[in-house]
Design a protein around this motif. Structure first.
Motif, PDB file in Angstrom:
ATOM      1  N   SER A  39      13.653   3.453  -2.805  1.00 15.69           N
ATOM      2  CA  SER A  39      14.579   2.599  -2.958  1.00 15.69           C
ATOM      3  C   SER A  39      13.769   1.640  -4.011  1.00 15.69           C
ATOM      4  CB  SER A  39      14.776   2.085  -1.253  1.00 15.69           C
ATOM      5  OG  SER A  39      13.467   1.709  -0.748  1.00 15.69           O
ATOM      6  N   ASN A  40      13.967   0.234  -4.569  1.00 12.51           N
ATOM      7  CA  ASN A  40      13.532  -0.681  -5.039  1.00 12.51           C
ATOM      8  C   ASN A  40      12.824  -1.617  -3.987  1.00 12.51           C
ATOM      9  OD1 ASN A  40      14.373  -0.212  -7.849  1.00 12.51           O
ATOM     10  ND2 ASN A  40      16.480  -1.460  -7.730  1.00 12.51           N
ATOM     11  N   ALA A  41      11.857  -2.734  -4.562  1.00 18.68           N
ATOM     12  CA  ALA A  41      10.904  -2.877  -3.819  1.00 18.68           C
ATOM     13  C   ALA A  41      10.457  -4.371  -4.099  1.00 18.68           C
ATOM     14  CB  ALA A  41       9.755  -2.107  -3.431  1.00 18.68           C
ATOM     15  N   LYS A  42       9.867  -4.303  -2.991  1.00 20.30           N
ATOM     16  CA  LYS A  42       9.472  -6.354  -3.823  1.00 20.30           C
ATOM     17  C   LYS A  42       7.974  -6.075  -3.797  1.00 20.30           C
ATOM     18  CE  LYS A  42      13.591  -8.930  -2.250  1.00 20.30           C
ATOM     19  NZ  LYS A  42      14.521  -9.960  -1.254  1.00 20.30           N
ATOM     20  N   ALA A  43       6.823  -7.276  -3.965  1.00 24.51           N
ATOM     21  CA  ALA A  43       5.844  -7.308  -4.067  1.00 24.51           C
ATOM     22  C   ALA A  43       5.704  -6.627  -2.054  1.00 24.51           C
ATOM     23  CB  ALA A  43       5.604  -7.881  -4.522  1.00 24.51           C
ATOM     24  N   SER A  44       5.757  -7.969  -1.717  1.00 25.59           N
ATOM     25  CA  SER A  44       5.461  -8.552  -0.322  1.00 25.59           C
ATOM     26  C   SER A  44       5.673  -6.831   0.947  1.00 25.59           C
ATOM     27  CB  SER A  44       6.572  -9.534   0.565  1.00 25.59           C
ATOM     28  OG  SER A  44       7.660  -9.627   0.298  1.00 25.59           O
ATOM     29  N   ARG A  45       5.970  -5.984   0.392  1.00 30.53           N
ATOM     30  CA  ARG A  45       7.066  -4.868   1.400  1.00 30.53           C
ATOM     31  C   ARG A  45       6.359  -4.314   1.885  1.00 30.53           C
ATOM     32  NH1 ARG A  45      10.958  -0.227   0.685  1.00 30.53           N
ATOM     33  NH2 ARG A  45       9.670   0.460   1.958  1.00 30.53           N
ATOM     34  N   GLU A  46       6.266  -4.160   3.206  1.00 29.06           N
ATOM     35  CA  GLU A  46       4.657  -3.440   3.515  1.00 29.06           C
ATOM     36  C   GLU A  46       4.997  -2.239   3.387  1.00 29.06           C
ATOM     37  OE1 GLU A  46       2.370  -4.955   5.514  1.00 29.06           O
ATOM     38  OE2 GLU A  46       3.080  -6.899   5.327  1.00 29.06           O
ATOM     39  N   ILE A  47       4.171  -0.971   3.070  1.00 30.00           N
ATOM     40  CA  ILE A  47       3.704  -0.055   3.039  1.00 30.00           C
ATOM     41  C   ILE A  47       2.632   1.304   3.584  1.00 30.00           C
ATOM     42  CG2 ILE A  47       4.106   0.183   0.904  1.00 30.00           C
ATOM     43  CD1 ILE A  47       1.292   0.419   0.544  1.00 30.00           C
ATOM     44  N   ARG A  48       2.722   2.042   4.377  1.00 27.33           N
ATOM     45  CA  ARG A  48       2.612   2.834   5.254  1.00 27.33           C
ATOM     46  C   ARG A  48       2.040   3.656   5.198  1.00 27.33           C
ATOM     47  NH1 ARG A  48       4.175  -0.889   7.934  1.00 27.33           N
ATOM     48  NH2 ARG A  48       5.538  -1.218  10.640  1.00 27.33           N
ATOM     49  N   VAL A  49       0.927   4.550   5.596  1.00 26.41           N
ATOM     50  CA  VAL A  49       0.673   5.534   5.149  1.00 26.41           C
ATOM     51  C   VAL A  49       1.418   6.900   4.693  1.00 26.41           C
ATOM     52  CG1 VAL A  49      -1.482   8.093   5.481  1.00 26.41           C
ATOM     53  CG2 VAL A  49      -1.801   5.304   5.762  1.00 26.41           C
ATOM     54  N   GLY A  50       1.864   7.711   3.893  1.00 32.84           N
ATOM     55  CA  GLY A  50       2.358   8.604   4.440  1.00 32.84           C
ATOM     56  C   GLY A  50       4.329   8.426   3.326  1.00 32.84           C
ATOM     57  N   ASP A  51       3.559   6.629   2.541  1.00 34.53           N
ATOM     58  CA  ASP A  51       4.667   6.561   1.796  1.00 34.53           C
ATOM     59  C   ASP A  51       4.826   6.992   0.473  1.00 34.53           C
ATOM     60  OD1 ASP A  51       6.062   4.764   3.521  1.00 34.53           O
ATOM     61  OD2 ASP A  51       5.439   3.168   3.448  1.00 34.53           O
ATOM     62  N   ARG A  52       5.803   7.090  -0.073  1.00 39.38           N
ATOM     63  CA  ARG A  52       6.381   7.873  -1.397  1.00 39.38           C
ATOM     64  C   ARG A  52       6.258   7.190  -2.473  1.00 39.38           C
ATOM     65  NH1 ARG A  52       6.887  12.977  -3.737  1.00 39.38           N
ATOM     66  NH2 ARG A  52       7.368  13.799  -1.059  1.00 39.38           N
ATOM     67  N   ILE A  53       5.660   6.454  -3.570  1.00 35.42           N
ATOM     68  CA  ILE A  53       5.744   4.930  -4.397  1.00 35.42           C
ATOM     69  C   ILE A  53       5.844   5.906  -5.807  1.00 35.42           C
ATOM     70  CG2 ILE A  53       4.368   3.858  -5.206  1.00 35.42           C
ATOM     71  CD1 ILE A  53       3.104   2.982  -2.465  1.00 35.42           C
ATOM     72  N   HIS A  54       7.460   5.464  -6.746  1.00 28.24           N
ATOM     73  CA  HIS A  54       7.102   6.147  -8.039  1.00 28.24           C
ATOM     74  C   HIS A  54       6.823   4.716  -9.086  1.00 28.24           C
ATOM     75  CE1 HIS A  54       9.705   9.813  -7.197  1.00 28.24           C
ATOM     76  NE2 HIS A  54      10.013   8.953  -6.250  1.00 28.24           N
ATOM     77  N   LEU A  55       6.010   4.937  -9.671  1.00 24.16           N
ATOM     78  CA  LEU A  55       5.493   3.734 -10.467  1.00 24.16           C
ATOM     79  C   LEU A  55       5.897   3.929 -12.120  1.00 24.16           C
ATOM     80  CD1 LEU A  55       1.737   3.371 -11.097  1.00 24.16           C
ATOM     81  CD2 LEU A  55       2.802   3.978  -8.717  1.00 24.16           C
ATOM     82  N   LYS A  56       5.767   3.071 -12.854  1.00 26.09           N
ATOM     83  CA  LYS A  56       5.458   3.453 -14.181  1.00 26.09           C
ATOM     84  C   LYS A  56       4.022   2.472 -14.947  1.00 26.09           C
ATOM     85  CE  LYS A  56       9.061   4.793 -17.263  1.00 26.09           C
ATOM     86  NZ  LYS A  56       9.814   4.510 -17.794  1.00 26.09           N
TER      87      LYS A  56
END
Length: 147
Positions: A39-56
């Protein structure tokens, strides 16, 4: 020292050395080039260990799993321990690198279209053509016939 449970996405991308500055990370997130767990995210989104991040990064897509969180930006070997790139992402990245390697050189296409500066012979022909045109038109500066 307590273990960090979550942190801001922009700060993690900066700590993991995906972007040189946090402001660049915020800019890329704002452009929609970074998603968290699909899902789209904002810069302030809290991430945790185990999250999957797609980036370019430029034109190169990456998919990483968050393996650790760090409160500060460290050396590259430490930053690489914060994530794990998926096998599918590595395969796509290598395939794109191979395509770029096999692609024709862009300058070759431009060289075929552009012959470069005129030679001395070409300049003489251009001057001759201009002189012929001026003799044909004489002193007139327009195509109208003055009687």
């Amino acid at each position: 020292m307590s273990e960090i449970e979550s942190m801001r996405l922009d700060k993690w991308l900066w700590c993991a050395r995906f972007y040189k500055t946090r402001s660049l990370a915020v800019e890329e997130i704002g452009r929609g080039r970074v998603t968290v767990n699909g899902s789209n995210a904002k810069a302030s989104r809290e991430i945790r260990v185990g999250d999957r991040i797609h980036l370019k990064q430029g034109n190169i897509p990456k998919e990483v799993l968050v393996r650790g969180l760090s409160g500060m930006r460290g050396p590259a070997p430490v930053a690489q321990q914060l994530y794990e790139e998926t096998a599918q992402s590595i395969a796509i990245r290598e395939q794109l690198a191979e395509q770029r390697r096999l692609a024709p050189e862009p300058a070759e296409a431009l060289a075929a279209l552009h012959t470069g500066r005129p030679t001395k012979r070409d300049r003489r022909e251009i001057d001759r053509a201009r002189q012929d045109n001026s003799e044909r038109w004489g002193d007139r500066w327009s195509a109208s016939i003055d009687d």
